[in-house]
Design a protein around this motif. Structure first.
Motif, PDB file in Angstrom:
ATOM      1  N   PRO A  16       0.831  -1.213   0.000  1.00  0.00           N
ATOM      2  CA  PRO A  16       0.000   0.000   0.000  1.00  0.00           C
ATOM      3  C   PRO A  16       0.865   1.263   0.000  1.00  0.00           C
ATOM      4  CG  PRO A  16      -0.779  -1.558   1.663  1.00  0.00           C
ATOM      5  CD  PRO A  16       0.508  -2.106   1.128  1.00  0.00           C
ATOM      6  N   GLY A  17       0.553   2.193  -0.877  1.00  0.00           N
ATOM      7  CA  GLY A  17       1.272   3.469  -0.928  1.00  0.00           C
ATOM      8  C   GLY A  17       2.581   3.415  -1.690  1.00  0.00           C
ATOM      9  N   SER A  18       2.956   2.256  -2.195  1.00  0.00           N
ATOM     10  CA  SER A  18       4.188   2.166  -2.975  1.00  0.00           C
ATOM     11  C   SER A  18       4.013   2.936  -4.269  1.00  0.00           C
ATOM     12  CB  SER A  18       4.485   0.705  -3.311  1.00  0.00           C
ATOM     13  OG  SER A  18       5.240   0.608  -4.500  1.00  0.00           O
ATOM     14  N   PHE A  19       5.044   3.677  -4.650  1.00  0.00           N
ATOM     15  CA  PHE A  19       4.989   4.395  -5.923  1.00  0.00           C
ATOM     16  C   PHE A  19       5.340   3.460  -7.076  1.00  0.00           C
ATOM     17  CE2 PHE A  19       8.411   6.644  -8.533  1.00  0.00           C
ATOM     18  CZ  PHE A  19       7.581   6.867  -9.611  1.00  0.00           C
ATOM     19  N   ILE A  20       6.521   2.873  -6.972  1.00  0.00           N
ATOM     20  CA  ILE A  20       7.058   2.228  -8.166  1.00  0.00           C
ATOM     21  C   ILE A  20       6.340   0.909  -8.469  1.00  0.00           C
ATOM     22  CG2 ILE A  20       8.973   0.818  -7.252  1.00  0.00           C
ATOM     23  CD1 ILE A  20       9.113   3.325 -10.196  1.00  0.00           C
ATOM     24  N   SER A  43       6.303  -7.382   3.488  1.00  0.00           N
ATOM     25  CA  SER A  43       6.788  -8.311   4.518  1.00  0.00           C
ATOM     26  C   SER A  43       5.808  -8.342   5.691  1.00  0.00           C
ATOM     27  CB  SER A  43       8.177  -7.877   4.978  1.00  0.00           C
ATOM     28  OG  SER A  43       8.143  -6.526   5.355  1.00  0.00           O
ATOM     29  N   ASN A  44       4.909  -7.405   5.699  1.00  0.00           N
ATOM     30  CA  ASN A  44       3.827  -7.383   6.681  1.00  0.00           C
ATOM     31  C   ASN A  44       2.601  -8.041   6.052  1.00  0.00           C
ATOM     32  OD1 ASN A  44       1.418  -6.573   7.936  1.00  0.00           O
ATOM     33  ND2 ASN A  44       2.401  -4.728   8.801  1.00  0.00           N
ATOM     34  N   PRO A  45       2.219  -9.248   6.519  1.00  0.00           N
ATOM     35  CA  PRO A  45       1.150 -10.008   5.859  1.00  0.00           C
ATOM     36  C   PRO A  45      -0.164  -9.240   5.775  1.00  0.00           C
ATOM     37  CG  PRO A  45       2.316 -11.414   7.419  1.00  0.00           C
ATOM     38  CD  PRO A  45       2.841 -10.041   7.617  1.00  0.00           C
ATOM     39  N   GLU A  46      -0.456  -8.440   6.780  1.00  0.00           N
ATOM     40  CA  GLU A  46      -1.700  -7.678   6.763  1.00  0.00           C
ATOM     41  C   GLU A  46      -1.696  -6.657   5.617  1.00  0.00           C
ATOM     42  OE1 GLU A  46      -4.471  -7.955   7.967  1.00  0.00           O
ATOM     43  OE2 GLU A  46      -5.396  -5.976   7.790  1.00  0.00           O
ATOM     44  N   LYS A  47      -0.556  -6.001   5.465  1.00  0.00           N
ATOM     45  CA  LYS A  47      -0.439  -5.040   4.368  1.00  0.00           C
ATOM     46  C   LYS A  47      -0.506  -5.745   3.010  1.00  0.00           C
ATOM     47  CE  LYS A  47       2.027  -1.287   6.630  1.00  0.00           C
ATOM     48  NZ  LYS A  47       3.324  -0.595   6.778  1.00  0.00           N
ATOM     49  N   SER A  48       0.066  -6.918   2.974  1.00  0.00           N
ATOM     50  CA  SER A  48       0.030  -7.679   1.723  1.00  0.00           C
ATOM     51  C   SER A  48      -1.425  -7.999   1.361  1.00  0.00           C
ATOM     52  CB  SER A  48       0.842  -8.969   1.887  1.00  0.00           C
ATOM     53  OG  SER A  48       0.975  -9.634   0.650  1.00  0.00           O
ATOM     54  N   ARG A  49      -2.184  -8.405   2.396  1.00  0.00           N
ATOM     55  CA  ARG A  49      -3.582  -8.759   2.177  1.00  0.00           C
ATOM     56  C   ARG A  49      -4.379  -7.556   1.667  1.00  0.00           C
ATOM     57  NH1 ARG A  49      -8.021  -8.324   4.182  1.00  0.00           N
ATOM     58  NH2 ARG A  49      -7.335  -7.115   5.980  1.00  0.00           N
ATOM     59  N   ILE A  50      -4.162  -6.402   2.328  1.00  0.00           N
ATOM     60  CA  ILE A  50      -4.884  -5.181   1.941  1.00  0.00           C
ATOM     61  C   ILE A  50      -4.596  -4.824   0.484  1.00  0.00           C
ATOM     62  CG2 ILE A  50      -4.936  -2.685   2.290  1.00  0.00           C
ATOM     63  CD1 ILE A  50      -4.490  -3.282   5.317  1.00  0.00           C
ATOM     64  N   ARG A  51      -3.345  -4.877   0.121  1.00  0.00           N
ATOM     65  CA  ARG A  51      -2.961  -4.534  -1.246  1.00  0.00           C
ATOM     66  C   ARG A  51      -3.544  -5.543  -2.239  1.00  0.00           C
ATOM     67  NH1 ARG A  51      -2.681  -0.879  -4.833  1.00  0.00           N
ATOM     68  NH2 ARG A  51      -0.951  -0.993  -6.291  1.00  0.00           N
ATOM     69  N   GLY A  52      -3.544  -6.791  -1.862  1.00  0.00           N
ATOM     70  CA  GLY A  52      -4.130  -7.830  -2.713  1.00  0.00           C
ATOM     71  C   GLY A  52      -5.598  -7.558  -2.982  1.00  0.00           C
ATOM     72  N   ASN A 182       8.296  11.051   8.267  1.00  0.00           N
ATOM     73  CA  ASN A 182       7.391   9.941   7.995  1.00  0.00           C
ATOM     74  C   ASN A 182       7.141   9.701   6.516  1.00  0.00           C
ATOM     75  OD1 ASN A 182       5.950   7.787   8.988  1.00  0.00           O
ATOM     76  ND2 ASN A 182       4.018   8.933   9.117  1.00  0.00           N
ATOM     77  N   ASN A 183       8.157   9.976   5.719  1.00  0.00           N
ATOM     78  CA  ASN A 183       8.059   9.706   4.290  1.00  0.00           C
ATOM     79  C   ASN A 183       8.798   8.390   4.008  1.00  0.00           C
ATOM     80  OD1 ASN A 183       8.994   9.626   1.486  1.00  0.00           O
ATOM     81  ND2 ASN A 183       7.983  11.615   1.315  1.00  0.00           N
ATOM     82  N   LYS A 184       8.013   7.382   3.636  1.00  0.00           N
ATOM     83  CA  LYS A 184       8.547   6.029   3.488  1.00  0.00           C
ATOM     84  C   LYS A 184       9.590   5.941   2.364  1.00  0.00           C
ATOM     85  CE  LYS A 184       6.774   1.445   2.968  1.00  0.00           C
ATOM     86  NZ  LYS A 184       5.624   0.576   2.605  1.00  0.00           N
ATOM     87  N   GLN A 185       9.251   6.593   1.238  1.00  0.00           N
ATOM     88  CA  GLN A 185      10.189   6.621   0.113  1.00  0.00           C
ATOM     89  C   GLN A 185      11.534   7.183   0.550  1.00  0.00           C
ATOM     90  OE1 GLN A 185      10.032   5.664  -3.099  1.00  0.00           O
ATOM     91  NE2 GLN A 185       8.084   4.684  -2.628  1.00  0.00           N
ATOM     92  N   ALA A 186      11.474   8.358   1.184  1.00  0.00           N
ATOM     93  CA  ALA A 186      12.707   9.021   1.610  1.00  0.00           C
ATOM     94  C   ALA A 186      13.444   8.170   2.633  1.00  0.00           C
ATOM     95  CB  ALA A 186      12.390  10.400   2.178  1.00  0.00           C
ATOM     96  N   ALA A 187      12.691   7.518   3.505  1.00  0.00           N
ATOM     97  CA  ALA A 187      13.314   6.766   4.602  1.00  0.00           C
ATOM     98  C   ALA A 187      14.223   5.659   4.077  1.00  0.00           C
ATOM     99  CB  ALA A 187      12.245   6.220   5.533  1.00  0.00           C
ATOM    100  N   TRP A 188      13.683   4.795   3.213  1.00  0.00           N
ATOM    101  CA  TRP A 188      14.547   3.685   2.790  1.00  0.00           C
ATOM    102  C   TRP A 188      15.619   4.125   1.804  1.00  0.00           C
ATOM    103  CZ3 TRP A 188      15.681   1.532  -1.890  1.00  0.00           C
ATOM    104  CH2 TRP A 188      14.730   1.580  -2.927  1.00  0.00           C
TER     105      TRP A 188
END
Lengths: 389, 389, 389, 389
Positions: A16-20, A43-52, A182-188
Motif C-alpha cells: 500500500p502506498g508504494s509508488f514504483i 513483509s507485513n502479511p496484513e499489508k500484503s492482504r490489503i494490497r491484494g 514519515n516519508n517512506k520513500q525518503a526513509a529507505w
C-alpha cells in the motif's frame, strides 16, 4: 503453453502506498500481455492482504512472503501458476527473491539498481547467466521511443563519431530532511542498509549512467566523482557529479542531484558527435532535437512515419498523442513479453524486442556505484572504471 | 457481485489496425480495473477472429457480430459475462449497438461523437436517460489532470468571471487526399455515410467544443461558423472556425483543421477571466500556465502536492514523470469503473469520480455539429445555439 | 563638461568584418549616451580608413594606430576630444592600449578577457586601481535584466543559502578545423599567441565563471578542471569541464565547449538554494524560472512591474517586447555612462548603476584561466583557487 | 550631401515617459546611421524642453511645436538641418505633421496606424504618392529577421500555395479600466478622439492584419468581424476576432485582444500551405518553426548561415545571440536609411532594403479598421474588403 494466454505476473513488493510498484503494474498491464495473478506485496502479511484486495486478487493468491509465493505457486498446475516474477522491493531485498525466483523457474523483472552492493551484483549476475530464464532490469528511461531513435541514429553514424555526452538528472524532492517526516520513500532511500552506500548516485545516478552508455553504445573507462551531502544529517550522498571518459575517446559529464530544490525529474541527455548533436529531455519526451552545424535543427517526434525500427517498435500512439513515463515502462514489459512468447513458440525474436536492459546493464550499474564511491574518496583525479564479474 | 472482481469488457469494433480501439484498451487495462473478456471486433468475422487471437481471447468469446455477442454473453452466468460494452466503431455504428447493449443490461463506453447525426443523438439520449446503466462518452481530453485542475480553478473563481475562450485543434494529417491512398482512417472519416455530414468539425471540432464548455462550466448560446474543404475532391469539411458566444456573456473562438499541413494534434485551450488567465496545450499536457496581470506567471504541474482534488483523482505518477494521452483515456475509464463499483457496493461515488463525459455532453456535441452546418450555410452572422433533446 | 553632451567614443579595433566591434557600437549607441568620435580600427591603416568611412567618421578622426589616436585626440580641445576608449582587439592587444588610454586620461571599456595572461592581468589591475578613470570589462551576460533579477533575489535570500550552481556554455561553431578555412574569428581565437593559452575556457569559460560568481555573490575556492582538444590539429582546448567549490560550501559545475556540434550560444545558469531554485538561459533571456519545492514554478518576465530595482534599471521595453544580446551590451554601456556622468556632475551614482563588471572581475577571470590550465595538468583532483593581485 | 554624414532626425512626440518614442530612438540610433538633431517632443513646451535635455539636445534645437521645428530647421543650412522627421504622437496627430513635414521636404517615419481615420488616410496616401520623399510606417513586427525569412520561403513556394493563416495578438494590459488610473498610454488609446474609433483593432489588430498580408503576400478580400468591449465603461473595443478570406482562396483568422488578462505581447502567426507550414511567435522571435507532413519539423534560427537574403539583410548578431524588438525597429530604420542614402548617391537600393512598410500598407491598415467596424455592426456574415484610395 500457447501464445494465446496472457503472462501471469507475481509481484514481490509494491505494498500500500508504494509508488514504483503501482507504475510497474500500469506498465505491465497496459498492453494486455500480462495479468496480475499473485503477489507478496509486503513483509507485513496484513499489508500484503490489503494490497491484494485493492488489486482484486483472489485471497488464495495473496501471500505472506515471497518464499511462500514461490512454493505455493509451484504447486499449482503449470497453466495456472505465475510465469513472471516482478520484484519492486528496496535494494536490500533484490538478490534473495531474484535468486529464488530464477531457481523456481520464473522469469524475473527487477527494479533497478541490481542489488544492494557490488558483491551481491556479481552473485546475481552469474545466477542469471546460468539460468535459462529471461531477466529484465527496469531502466525505465531506455524505454522511451525517442531514446530508442537517438540510439539508432548514433549507431547508424548519423551524428558521426561521438565526442561528448552530457547527462543530467536533477531532482529536488530530498531538499530537506524528508526522511524524518514519515516519508517512506525518503526513509529507505537514505538508509544505507536498505539502499546501499550510494544515495543519489545509486537511485538516479545509475539511471543517468545507463542512459549515457545505452544511447551512445560506448563504454566508460575512467571516472572522476565528486559527491555531496547537501542536507545536514543525511548519512549518504544526495548530490554529485561524475566526469567520464569513454573507451572511444569521448568525454562526458554526469550530474545527479536530489537536492536541486524545486527540480522535478527532468533527466536530460545530450550527445555531440563529429557531424551533429542530439538532445532529449524526459519532461518533453516525445521530441528529440537533432542539431546540425550548417542547417536548421530538426525536431524528431514520436509516432511519426519517418522514425527507425527501434522507435517504431516502442510506441503505440500517432504523433501528437503524448506517451509518457508509464508507456516507457510498458515498452520494457512489452519487449520482455514478446521475447518470452518468442521463446515459447520457438521463434526468433526481433532484434528490436531484445533491446531491453538486463543483467549486463545491471552489473555495470553496480560497478558504477562502486567506482563512484571509490573515486569520491580519492584525491587522484581519475579512477579507472573496470567491471569485474 | 463483489468489488473484488475486475470489470469484464466486451469490445465492439477495434479490428486489426484500428487506432482508437487499441488506445481504449490500453487505457481501460492500465489500472487493472477492467479485463478484456469478449469482442466483436469487426463486421468481417475473419478479421474479428484474427484480432481476438492477437488479444489472446478464448475463441468462444470472439464473436462475428455485436448482436451475437450480446446474445451469447447473456447466456453466460452473471459472474462470467461481460459488464461493460466498449464501442469503437465508425459513427454510423454507434446508435444501434449502444441501444442494444443498454437493453441487454450492459454499461456502455462509447467513442465520440455520440452518433451519426442529431436525430440519432436524441434517440440515444433518451435511451440512456431511461436506462439504469452508466454511460461514458470518451472525450479524452477532459481526462487530463491539468484540464481537471483548470476546471476546478475556474469553478473556484480563481481567474474571476470568464470573458474569453480560445480553443484550437490543428491537425495536418488530411493535408492531401489520403482517403484515396488506401488509408482506412481517412476513408471512413471523410465518408459522410459513415462519419456524418461534418468532417473535421465532427471529428475534432466536437472535442474542442466539449473542452470549451467543460473547462469553463459555461454554455454556448450563439455561434458563427465558417467551414472549408481545403483539399479538392473531399466531400466534407476539413477545416473551419466557429465564433462562439456564451450565456454568461463570454466570447470564444474555436478553430479546428485537419489540413494545417505539418500540424500534429496540439489541442490548445486558453481561458481569460477578469482576474487571470489559464493556458494549456495537449502536447505539453503535464503543465498548466496560469497568468496574472500583476505578478509572475505560474506553471502548475501534474503530480505535485498543491493541486486540487479533481487533478489528484486523475493522476498516477509524481511530478516530472509525464503522463499522456493513454493516461487521459485511463482516467475516463477509471472514473467510470469507480462509479460502477460504487453503485454495486451501494456507496456514494466521490464527486470527482462522477466527472466523466456522458450523454449530456454527447447530445450537446451533436447539436454543435448540427448548428455548425446550419450556420456555415447561413449568410447571417449569428445562429442561436439551442439544444433540443 | 556638462551632462548635456554625449560621451565621445574612440574605438580601438573593430575593423571591417569584426563581429564584436560592431556589437559594442550597437550597444553603446542605442541609448543616445555615446557617439562615435574617433577610431583606430585596425593595425592596417587602409582597413582602418575603410571602416571609418563605413561608420561615417570624418577622415581626420580615423587613425592609423591607437598610439596616434591618443596623441592626436589629446591635442583637440577638451570639448571635442574623446572621453572613452573602447578596446575590441584580440587579447594580446588589450594591455598596451588600456594602459596608454588610462594614462592619457580616458575612461576605458575593454572586451573580455582582461589580458593575454595572468601576468599582464596583474599589471593592468594595478594600473586601473591607481587610475582615477572608470573601467568597464564587457562580461555581456551580466547585463541581462533577468540575470540582474536573479542576482538580487539571491542576495535577498529568496532561495535561501546557495547550495549548487550549474553553469554551461555550449557552442558548436569550432566543430571542425575552421581556423584553416580563412575564418578570421576562428584563427585568432585558436592561436595561443593572440588568444592566450586557454582556448574555449578563455573565450567562453571566463563568461561562465563570471556568471557563476556574479549571480550567486559567492567566490570559488577550489577547482578541478578537465580540458579537451576535440578537433585534431588544434593547439589549445576547445572543450572542458570545471568542478567548483565555493567559499560558502556550495558546489558547482562549469561546462564550456566550442565543439558541441550544432549548439549555438545558449549560456545557461541554474542556482539551487535551501529554499528554491533559479534557472535562466540566454536564448530565452527574457524569462527567469523560479522553482519552489512546494508550490508552482514561477516565470518572472523582463519588463514587468514586479521586478526589483536591478532589473528595472536594466531594461527599456515593457513585458513581451523582447530585449536581447545587444541590449545586454547596451545595459553595460548605459550604466558605465551613468557613472561617468554622475562623477562629472559630482553626484552619487545609484547603486544599481555601479553594478557593471570591472577590473576585479577581470583579474578573477584571468586567475580562473591560470588555475584551470594548472588543474587540467594536475593528477590531483582539487586545486586551490587563490587570486593574486 | 555625401553618404559620409549621418541622417539627422527630428522627433515629433515622444515626450517624458513616452514608451514608443524612446523605442523609435533606440532603433534609429543603434546602427549609427541616424543622429537625433531636433525635436518637438510635446505639445507642452515645458515637457518638450525637459525631454530635450534628457536627450542631450542643444536647447536651440528643442522646439515648442512641430510647426516651429519645420520652420526653424528650414532656416538652417542644408548640412545642419534635419533630414528625416519621425512622428510618434497619438493617431489624431499623424496627418497634419506628416503633410507638413513632406511639404517642407523631409523624409517621414510615422508610427502606425497611418491616421485617425480612413478619410485622413486617403489624404495622406495621396500626399505621400505625390511627394518625392521617402515614407516609413513602423509596422515593427515585419522587421524581424525570421518574419523576413518566412515571407521569402512562402514567396519561393517552399510550403506550396497558402491555404490558411492564423494570426493572433493577445495582450492583457487593459484587463481593467486602467485609463481611469492616470495611465497616459491607456488614456489616449481608449479615447476615440485621439485613437480613432477602433480600440484594440486599431492599435494591434492592424499589426496582425499587416502581418497576415505581409508574410503571405496575399490580399484579403472579405472579412467577418466580431468586436467586444470586455471592460465595462470603456468606449471602444478592447477585444475581437476577424475572419478573413483572401483573393487566392485562402482563409484566415485574426484574433486580437487587450483584455486577455495576463497575456503580454505574443503576436503569433501561422501559415499553412499545400506542402508545409510555418509558425512564428514574437516572444521567441529568433526561431521559425517549419513543419512538414512527412518529415521532421525544422527550426530555422536567426543569424545562421542558411537563411535567405531578406533575413540576412535584417540581422546583426550570429546565431544564439538573441535580437529582439528594438532590433526589429532598427531593421526598419536601417532599411529606410539605406534607401535614403541610395537615392542621394544615385544608386539602386537592394531589393531587400526596399522591403519596409509604407503608405500602401498604411492605407490598407486604415481600410481594415474601417471595414472591421462596418462588419462588426453588420448582421451579414461577410463584408467585402475593398481598399479605396
Amino acid at each position: 503453453m500457447s501464445k494465446t494466454k496472457k503472462l501471469k505476473l507475481g509481484l514481490v513488493g509494491g505494498g500500500p502506498g508504494s509508488f514504483i510498484g503501482a507504475i510497474h503494474l500500469n506498465g505491465a498491464l497496459m498492453d494486455g500481455m500480462f495479468e496480475l495473478a499473485a503477489g507478496a506485496f509486503s513483509s507485513n502479511p496484513e499489508k500484503s492482504r490489503i494490497r491484494g484486495e485493492e488489486l482484486m486478487l483472489p485471497s488464495e493468491r495473496v501471500y505472506d512472503s515471497y518464499d511462500e509465493m514461490f512454493e505455493k505457486e509451484l504447486q499449482l498446475p503449470e497453466s495456472e501458476r505465475i510465469d513472471v516474477v516482478c520484484i519492486v522491493t528496496p535494494n536490500n531485498v533484490h538478490l534473495d527473491p531474484t535468486l529464488k525466483a530464477l531457481k523456481a523457474g520464473f522469469h524475473v523483472a527487477l527494479d533497478k539498481p541490481l542489488t544492494l552492493n557490488y558483491t551481491e551484483a556479481k552473485e546475481l549476475y552469474h545466477a542469471v547467466q546460468k539460468s535459462d530464464k529471461l531477466f529484465l532490469l527496469t531502466h525505465t528511461y531506455s524505454g522511451y521511443p525517442m531514446i530508442k531513435q537517438a540510439k539508432q541514429m548514433i549507431a547508424n553514424g548519423e551524428i558521426g563519431k561521438v565526442r561528448k555526452v552530457y547527462v543530467e538528472y536533477p531532482q529536488g524532492w530530498l531538499w530537506k530532511l524528508l526522511e524524518t517526516e514519515n516519508n517512506k520513500q525518503a526513509a529507505w532511500r537514505t538508509d544505507p542498509t536498505k539502499n546501499g552506500l550510494a544515495g543519489c548516485m545509486g537511485d538516479i545516478g545509475t539511471h543517468a549512467f545507463h542512459m549515457a552508455e545505452y544511447i551512445t553504445g560506448e563504454k566508460v573507462s575512467q571516472i572522476c566523482a565528486d559527491l555531496y551531502i547537501k542536507v545536514e544529517g543525511r548519512p549518504i550522498d544526495d548530490d554529485g557529479v561524475v566526469l567520464m571518459r569513454f573507451e572511444n575517446g569521448a568525454s562526458g559529464v554526469l550530474m545527479a542531484s536530489q537536492t536541486d530544490t524545486g527540480a522535478e525529474n527532468n533527466l536530460k541527455v545530450r550527445v555531440y558527435g563529429e557531424k551533429g548533436g542530439l538532445e532529449w529531455e524526459q519532461e518533453l519526451n516525445n521530441s528529440l532535437t537533432v542539431r546540425w552545424p550548417e542547417g536548421p535543427d530538426q525536431i524528431y517526434r514520436a509516432g511519426t512515419g519517418y522514425l527507425g525500427s527501434l522507435a517504431n517498435e516502442n510506441t503505440r500512439t500517432p504523433a501528437g498523442h503524448p506517451e509518457g513515463y508509464v508507456e516507457a515502462f510498458a515498452n520494457l514489459y512489452r519487449n520482455f513479453a514478446r521475447c518470452i512468447y518468442a521463446e515459447r513458440n520457438g521463434e526468433k525474436p526481433k532484434e528490436e524486442w531484445l533491446d531491453f536492459p538486463g543483467v549486463e546493464d545491471g552489473i555495470r550499474g553496480m560497478a558504477f556505484i562502486d567506482h563512484v564511491l571509490k573515486s569520491n574518496k580519492s584525491e587522484q583525479k581519475w579512477t579507472p572504471f573496470i567491471v569485474e564479474k
